[in-house]
Design an enzyme around this catalytic site. Structure first.
Site, PDB file in Angstrom:
ATOM      1  N   GLU A  90      -1.918  -5.169   6.592  1.00  0.00           N
ATOM      2  CA  GLU A  90      -1.913  -4.580   7.924  1.00  0.00           C
ATOM      3  C   GLU A  90      -1.526  -5.633   8.958  1.00  0.00           C
ATOM      4  OE1 GLU A  90      -5.768  -2.721   8.706  1.00  0.00           O
ATOM      5  OE2 GLU A  90      -6.068  -2.711   6.540  1.00  0.00           O
ATOM      6  N   CYS A 103      -1.521  -9.553  15.506  1.00  0.00           N
ATOM      7  CA  CYS A 103      -2.471 -10.108  14.545  1.00  0.00           C
ATOM      8  C   CYS A 103      -1.861  -9.898  13.166  1.00  0.00           C
ATOM      9  CB  CYS A 103      -3.814  -9.387  14.661  1.00  0.00           C
ATOM     10  SG  CYS A 103      -5.066 -10.006  13.513  1.00  0.00           S
TER      11      CYS A 103
END
Length: 348
Positions: A90, A103
């Site tokens: 992710e 991120c």
């Protein structure tokens, strides 16, 4: 064949030289790549003979977007990405006034075992290469149509457990021929691998180091983070002081507040004592609730009181803004849900 995104300028120059081609072509190729051109045939200032050699030698390891979500609250976007081998990771794009931050994940899964983190459920599958980490940024920029100006290595995985690939990634995204993102716009978060913190201090980087501390003493920390059984808080703080002395950079200590576990007044005072006098900042984080444990988020009143105690002791403290709360933007949650659903479907 090799992933060309794993190659820096010197790597590519060496290969081009060995092929008997002009080395200035290396920068031209990387200019195309980092402007978002991920097909060799579209690099129209590169000779066709070299294009053919590139196609024989390299491929682009660009992950497929399996799923994506966008927060109605703050515009945070979360992507579930699949690499060529089927492994999932992710990344999250967060929008701030000062620019867009991403991120990124550095590993598929994680072996650190922190109890409050969803990414570690199921353990670590493999490291990501430097190019596979960069690909997350390239994909995010392509999908959003917006430039990423800040990078946080705080997704799935422990960055310092994948040391060489992470360092190469940082230097690539910082390079003028790469994404040209300033080192001071890059934050690396670690649960506290002492030898690697010391090694990082000697890399002559100007990134921000963030330490996932989450407890003011070793007894409590061991109940939350298995790494505490290997490295004590004293050892981590000594490594941090070495890092500060070498880089003159302020360290961030991350502290996830868990209701009735690490959020009382005495623990705040104890944290003040161990951090007193350090060039540091504390980032208080309302813990993300994970099904595999019974950790609950501290109340806003307790979070505020904890922060006030630290600030009154002269330790600059902020509370992390919760981004993408309506899309499970915390690392590991989306991947885990997808894998569980896939497993259930296979069992039907």
């Amino acid at each position: 064949m090799q992933n060309i995104l794993d190659f820096n300028l010197e790597d590519l120059k060496q290969w081009i030289s060995e092929e008997g081609e002009s080395t200035f072509r290396a920068k031209q190729i990387l200019d195309w790549i980092y402007k978002g051109t991920l097909e060799f045939d579209q690099m129209n200032n590169i000779p066709k003979s070299l294009i053919e050699k590139l196609k024989d030698k390299f491929y682009f390891s660009i992950p497929e977007v399996v799923d994506k979500f966008k927060s109605d609250i703050d515009g945070t976007e979360k992507f579930l990405l699949a690499y060529n081998d089927g492994n999932l990771i992710e990344c999250v794009v967060m929008r701030y006034k000062h620019g867009n931050s991403i991120c990124v994940s550095t590993q598929v899964g994680c072996r650190m075992g922190c109890k409050f983190c969803a990414s570690t459920v199921g353990g670590m599958v493999r490291n990501l290469s430097s190019g596979e980490i960069i690909a997350q940024v390239l994909v995010a920029q392509k999908i959003t149509g917006e430039r990423i100006s800040n990078i946080v290595l705080m997704g799935s995985g422990e960055p310092l457990d994948n040391y060489e690939n992470v360092i190469k990634f940082i230097r690539l995204v910082n390079a003028s021929y790469g994404l040209n993102i300033g080192q001071r716009h890059i934050t690396l978060s670690t649960c506290g691998l002492v030898p690697e913190i010391m090694k990082l201090a000697d890399e002559d980087l100007q990134i921000t180091l963030a330490i996932s501390l989450h407890a003011p003493n070793d007894v409590l920390r061991k109940t939350m983070m298995p790494v505490a059984n290997k490295y004590s808080i004293d050892e981590i703080l000594e490594a941090c002081k070495y890092y500060i002395n070498k880089t003159n950079r302020r360290i961030t200590f991350e502290y996830s507040l868990v209701s009735n576990v690490n959020d009382n007044e005495e623990q705040a005072k104890e944290l003040c004592e161990i951090l007193k006098g350090m060039l540091c900042h504390v980032n208080l984080i309302p813990v993300n609730e994970v099904r595999e444990n019974n950790f609950k988020k501290s109340t806003s009143e307790k979070i505020k009181k904890f922060g006030n105690i630290l600030n009154s002791c002269g330790i600059e403290t902020t509370v992390r803004r919760e981004m993408g709360a309506d899309i499970n933007a915390a690392c590991g949650q989306l991947r885990r849900s997808y894998l569980e659903a896939r497993k259930d479907n296979k069992g039907v």
